[in-house]
Design an enzyme around this catalytic site. Structure first.
Site, mmCIF file in Angstrom:
data_model
loop_
_atom_site.group_PDB
_atom_site.id
_atom_site.type_symbol
_atom_site.label_atom_id
_atom_site.label_comp_id
_atom_site.label_asym_id
_atom_site.label_seq_id
_atom_site.Cartn_x
_atom_site.Cartn_y
_atom_site.Cartn_z
ATOM 1 N N GLY A 91 92.651 50.432 37.157
ATOM 2 C CA GLY A 91 93.940 49.986 36.666
ATOM 3 C C GLY A 91 94.650 49.380 37.863
ATOM 4 O O GLY A 91 94.039 49.134 38.901
ATOM 5 N N ARG A 180 102.600 37.509 43.192
ATOM 6 C CA ARG A 180 101.995 36.333 42.559
ATOM 7 C C ARG A 180 102.759 35.997 41.284
ATOM 8 O O ARG A 180 103.268 36.890 40.589
ATOM 9 C CB ARG A 180 100.520 36.554 42.258
ATOM 10 C CG ARG A 180 100.227 37.473 41.108
ATOM 11 C CD ARG A 180 98.788 37.353 40.593
ATOM 12 N NE ARG A 180 97.801 37.780 41.549
ATOM 13 C CZ ARG A 180 97.265 39.002 41.566
ATOM 14 N NH1 ARG A 180 97.663 39.908 40.685
ATOM 15 N NH2 ARG A 180 96.354 39.325 42.441
ATOM 16 N N ARG A 187 94.227 41.395 30.837
ATOM 17 C CA ARG A 187 92.847 41.112 31.226
ATOM 18 C C ARG A 187 91.902 41.451 30.076
ATOM 19 O O ARG A 187 92.254 42.208 29.168
ATOM 20 C CB ARG A 187 92.477 41.949 32.458
ATOM 21 C CG ARG A 187 93.500 41.878 33.587
ATOM 22 C CD ARG A 187 93.471 43.146 34.435
ATOM 23 N NE ARG A 187 94.604 43.210 35.360
ATOM 24 C CZ ARG A 187 94.526 42.949 36.665
ATOM 25 N NH1 ARG A 187 93.367 42.619 37.199
ATOM 26 N NH2 ARG A 187 95.589 43.032 37.427
ATOM 27 N N ASP A 255 87.793 42.896 34.642
ATOM 28 C CA ASP A 255 89.181 43.214 34.980
ATOM 29 C C ASP A 255 89.828 42.108 35.811
ATOM 30 O O ASP A 255 91.029 42.164 36.090
ATOM 31 C CB ASP A 255 89.267 44.552 35.722
ATOM 32 C CG ASP A 255 88.416 44.577 36.978
ATOM 33 O OD1 ASP A 255 87.189 44.433 36.856
ATOM 34 O OD2 ASP A 255 88.961 44.744 38.088
#
Length: 453
Positions: A91, A180, A187, A255
């Protein structure tokens, strides 16, 4: 929000999913916050370019919530296949979702972090990012954006004053926190986690969330099939754009695949020196699973895992039918992408495929430096060698899509991003705290992007 730019439009839609999808977390309290890079070009698109440096650091180094946005960062939950081995214990382990907002095109955008501290998913990690890793991500995202790849954008890099120990680079090394800007952080692994737990209700909720907020469609009669159709289309285009850019992501695990088809999360990336299908980016990719020429196959395999997950709420047959279209979508997309980089106007899938295949054969035969070739060949001026004889004949009917009037074309040196230059840029920072090479390179990349656009 009285003192905030009017163009800033907060919209924390992730909260609609509910707390089964994330864990509220607290950012690390860093010893220092030294602003090293702020992407005002990206910030303009979400109304945040007007922030002072002090406010920038407060929000993206200390993580004071943005007005009207998430009251607390959220570590997102997901699973994933990592080098084809399923891992249910991952995660957001060193990052979190910090804010969501609409950009100037109305798209829902995420600001998310890397290196912001430990979360419930950190396992044995320290939750930190090396400064070198942040610099490398700036270079990767800037170069990919210039080369026409749909990519996340490195929004901010702040040095944090910590010393980190790493096994794969000289230690101790400097630390940073990065932010970002990305069109979503859902995902394929997010869907895999729900399938793993047989959570059909939340699977339906997630499908509806993605369709409404990331594709701006109202769910219809077969929402799972429609979602897969959109993801297959976008990921086929992503694979094609990697090939045209000569880019190797390095870690195309499920992921690391965003369901919007936007590239993100850059670790051991590389750009090709020469056209080599077997070229790999990750030193630990011993089998070449994610080698340059295998990236379309890898991304198709990842899309297959989404189809497998959606099987929990959909019949198999329509999902299989959609999945089988990946190749038919990839082939024209890679033709269009390489023709774009060659500066030629498309003449249709069949003609494009023939030309692209001939160009690839020429590149392999003459062992040309990839960026040198595309600089010289832009507009159709293919090399006058025997290896490119067929390609020159096939290219003759093509029209140039853009003239070579931009100043970039008058420079005899192509704008490249090979590993030697990456290391030189980092060495200047590590040894002399000299950031001039990085900033000059970003300017040069953006100049190339303007010439290609």
């Amino acid at each position: 929000m009285a003192d905030f730019p009017q163009a800033y439009r907060p919209d924390p839609r992730i909260l609609d999913l509910g707390d089964a999808f994330y864990d509220p977390v607290t950012a690390a309290n860093f010893p220092e916050t030294r602003l090293r890079f702020r992407n005002d070009r990206a910030a303009t698109g979400v109304g945040l370019d007007g922030l002072s440096d002090g406010d920038w650091i407060r929000h993206f180094g200390r993580f004071t919530p943005l007005p009207g946005n998430l009251p607390q960062p959220l570590a997102l939950r997901y699973h994933g296949h990592q080098f084809r081995v399923y891992n249910p214990d991952i995660g957001d382990g060193r990052g979190f979702l910090f804010a969501q907002m609409r950009d100037t095109h109305g798209r829902l955008m995420d600001l998310a972090t890397k290196g912001s501290g430990q979360t419930p998913w950190s396992r044995f990690g320290d939750g930190r990012l090396t400064l070198k890793g942040g610099v490398r991500e700036i270079l990767a995202t800037e170069m990919l954006e210039a080369l026409g790849v749909e990519t996340s954008r490195t929004f901010s890099l702040i040095e944090t004053g910590e010393a980190l120990d790493r096994n794969d680079e000289p230690s101790p090394t400097r630390a940073a926190v990065m932010v970002r800007l990305s069109h979503g952080h859902i995902r394929i692994g997010t869907f895999q986690r729900l399938a793993y737990h047989r959570d059909e209700d939340n699977m339906r909720r997630l499908v509806d969330y993605v369709l409404r907020n990331l594709y701006r469609e109202e769910p219809g009669a077969e929402p799972a099939t429609r979602l897969l159709d959109l993801v297959v289309q976008r990921t086929a285009k992503l694979a094609a754009s990697y090939m045209a850019a000569g880019f190797v992501h390095g870690v195309l695990n499920t992921d690391n695949i965003n369901v919007t088809g936007e590239s993100f999360d850059y670790g051991p990336w590389r750009f090709l020196p020469t056209w080599d299908a077997g070229f790999t980016a990750a030193y630990f990719d011993h089998a070449g699973l994610y080698a340059f020429g295998r990236q379309p196959e890898a991304i198709h395999w990842d899309a297959m895992q989404l189809a497998v997950s959606l099987r929990a709420i959909s019949p198999a047959e329509p999902l299989i039918a959609v999945l089988d279209t990946f190749g038919a979508r990839y082939q024209p997309a890679v033709g269009d992408a390489i023709l774009w980089r060659l500066g030629l106007v498309s003449r249709g899938p069949e003609d494009n495929a023939a030309l692209v295949n001939a160009v690839e054969r020429g590149l392999r035969s003459d062992n040309l430096q990839v960026d040198r070739f595309f600089l010289d060949a832009f507009g159709g001026a293919l090399p006058d060698t025997e290896a490119f004889a067929e390609a020159r004949t096939l290219a003759a009917p093509y029209a140039a899509r853009k003239s070579r009037t931009h100043a970039y074309w008058r420079d005899d040196t192509p704008c490249s991003m090979l590993i030697g230059e990456v290391e030189a840029i980092w060495s200047a920072i590590a040894e002399r705290d000299d950031w001039s090479l990085l900033h000059a390179k970003v300017d040069a990349i953006r100049d190339m992007g303007a010439a290609l656009a």
